[in-house]
Motif scaffolding. Structure first.
Motif, PDB file in Angstrom:
ATOM      1  N   LEU A   8       0.835  -1.211   0.000  1.00 39.16           N
ATOM      2  CA  LEU A   8       0.000   0.000   0.000  1.00 39.16           C
ATOM      3  C   LEU A   8       0.868   1.258   0.000  1.00 39.16           C
ATOM      4  O   LEU A   8       0.602   2.212  -0.731  1.00 39.16           O
TER       5      LEU A   8
ATOM      6  N   MET B 140       2.131   1.760  -3.387  1.00 36.95           N
ATOM      7  CA  MET B 140       1.143   2.241  -4.348  1.00 36.95           C
ATOM      8  C   MET B 140       0.844   3.725  -4.149  1.00 36.95           C
ATOM      9  O   MET B 140       0.760   4.478  -5.109  1.00 36.95           O
ATOM     10  N   TRP B 141       0.703   4.146  -2.882  1.00 35.28           N
ATOM     11  CA  TRP B 141       0.419   5.566  -2.649  1.00 35.28           C
ATOM     12  C   TRP B 141       1.548   6.454  -3.151  1.00 35.28           C
ATOM     13  O   TRP B 141       1.324   7.483  -3.776  1.00 35.28           O
TER      14      TRP B 141
ATOM     15  N   LEU C 190       1.369   6.635  -6.846  1.00 31.45           N
ATOM     16  CA  LEU C 190       0.328   7.552  -7.336  1.00 31.45           C
ATOM     17  C   LEU C 190       0.773   9.001  -7.162  1.00 31.45           C
ATOM     18  O   LEU C 190       0.505   9.849  -8.021  1.00 31.45           O
TER      19      LEU C 190
END
Lengths: 294, 162
Positions: free
Chosen positions: B56, B59-60, B63
């Motif tokens: 996670l 992924m953050w 992004l």
């Protein structure tokens, strides 16, 4: 506790492989949607607010250095610069006087020919954020966003000519794609004879390529390329570049033509956003006619 | 002072610093060699604290990188996910490697990272040069011992002060 592929910190019992798969599918679908059309622009705008502080922080030292270097420069050099600017302004003013007369004449002739008069474009100054985007593409960010009425596809000029267009609008910033980006093309015409063609970016900020000119096309080194206004993105008549090299090979159908952009793409600090003439046609178009009648 | 096992200040500041460093303006040629700061810090944290940082986080950060660089939303996220997965999968082995062997693993992971970015660019039809793509991998690997040493030192100091 840390069995490979097993439990992660006891927080969740979902195996690592499965979580990886789910998140991969998620980001792949994000990309698919983002590549097709701009459904995700809302999401992007929300993210952009979150990363805006980083952009500002990174940009700050460069801005601060500019301020410091101005306040530290000595009086003599400032006076010199002032004198230079004054003489420059005088020259421009003289040229503008003639410009006013020419513009009136142009409008009069156009009215006689029954074609729509060309109207002035509305502009707004934008500052380039000192932030590097993808090094493989010719792009940068500017400090104008949704609130300033910026829209995707809006033309961008600098003091010397066409610089690029808006590729994406965020809340406080916008992303600009330069005419030298390998994915960008500008419809141009040769100022000398009106020959129309397309100038394609090369990824190098000092080179544009004109791949669609046949071997016998009337083009030579030194020709000025101006925007033709076809395509509806760029206003017509602004300088785009100057041809620096024409190579004609007998066996080939097309000539290899290289141009140098007029805008100083790699040295700009400020750029002008242009609102195309159609937006202001209603108001200025009529005043243009009124001036002619006087 | 702060217990490094629950401290959020150091990881968070490295993440923000990595994001900032990845967009700091550099002159032309140097910019080609800009290391991939974000995957480097993800590799570090996923190896030393896999129970706190994982997919996670990757992924953050991906992004955020997508938004900052204006790339396709999800492109960097996908590449970071792959790197994060490799780290989590093999962190027990990588952790006990000597530095040069660790650097080789980092070389492999950065190459995979650049390959995913390159592949997505190709699939989306974006024109990118081929050779320059691999320069950040080299600089990233050369920087790895430095990053490892610095962050390990800071964490040990914190631990000693608790």
């Amino acid at each position: 506790m840390n069995v490979p592929g097993g439990v992660d910190g006891g927080r969740t019992a979902v195996p690592l492989g499965l979580r990886f798969l789910l998140l991969t599918v998620f980001s792949l679908s994000l990309m698919l949607v983002d590549n097709r059309d701009d459904h995700l622009s809302r999401l992007r705008q929300i993210f952009s607010v979150a990363v805006y502080p980083i952009q500002i922080t990174v940009s700050f030292p460069f801005k601060a250095w500019e301020v410091v270097s101005v306040s530290l420069s000595d009086r003599v050099s400032l006076l010199n610069e002032n004198a230079e600017l004054k003489s420059e302004q005088l020259k421009h003013e003289v040229r503008l006087q003639r410009m006013a007369a020419l513009e009136a004449e142009n409008i009069r002739l156009r009215v006689m020919l029954d074609s729509s008069p060309r109207v002035a474009d509305r502009v707004l100054v934008a500052e380039i954020l000192a932030v590097d985007l993808d090094p493989y593409r010719q792009r940068f960010s500017i400090n104008r966003g949704l609130g300033d009425g910026v829209y995707v596809g809006q033309a961008l000029l600098d003091a010397n000519g066409i610089a690029g267009q808006i590729a994406g609008v965020d809340t406080f910033t916008s992303e600009v794609i330069l005419i030298s980006d390998a994915d960008h093309a500008v419809p141009v015409s040769v100022n000398r004879n009106g020959l129309r063609t397309i100038a394609v970016g090369t990824g190098d900020s000092r080179r544009l390529s004109l791949p669609y000119l046949t071997n016998n096309a009337d083009i030579e080194s030194g020709d000025l390329l101006v925007s033709s206004g076809l395509g509806g993105v760029f206003p017509s008549g602004y300088p785009v570049g100057r041809v620096v090299e024409v190579r004609r090979q007998p066996g080939q159908l097309f000539a290899e033509v290289v141009a140098e952009p007029a805008a100083e793409l790699n040295r700009d600090r400020e750029v002008l956003l242009v609102w195309a003439a159609e937006d202001t046609k209603q108001s200025t178009g009529t005043t243009g006619l009124a001036e002619v009648e006087q | 002072m702060r217990d490094p096992d629950t401290d959020w200040v150091l990881p968070l500041s490295t993440f923000v610093l990595a994001l900032a460093l990845s967009v700091v303006p550099l002159p032309g040629v140097v910019a080609t060699f800009r290391p991939d700061w974000i995957p480097l810090v993800i590799i570090y944290w996923a190896i030393v604290a896999p129970e706190r940082f994982g997919l996670l986080t990757a992924m953050w950060l991906g992004l955020a990188a997508d938004t900052l660089t204006g790339s396709l939303l999800g492109q960097h996220a996908l590449a970071m996910l792959v790197v994060g997965y490799l780290c989590l999968r093999f962190h027990l082995r990588i952790r006990i490697f000597p530095v040069w062997q660790m650097s080789m693993s980092v070389l492999f992971m950065l190459a995979v990272y650049e390959f995913v970015l390159f592949w997505v660019d190709g699939a989306a039809g974006r024109t990118v040069p081929y050779v320059e793509r691999w320069a950040p991998v080299i600089t990233g690997v050369l920087l790895w011992p430095l990053i490892l040493g610095t962050l390990d030192r800071i964490r040990q100091d914190n631990k000693a002060r608790v």
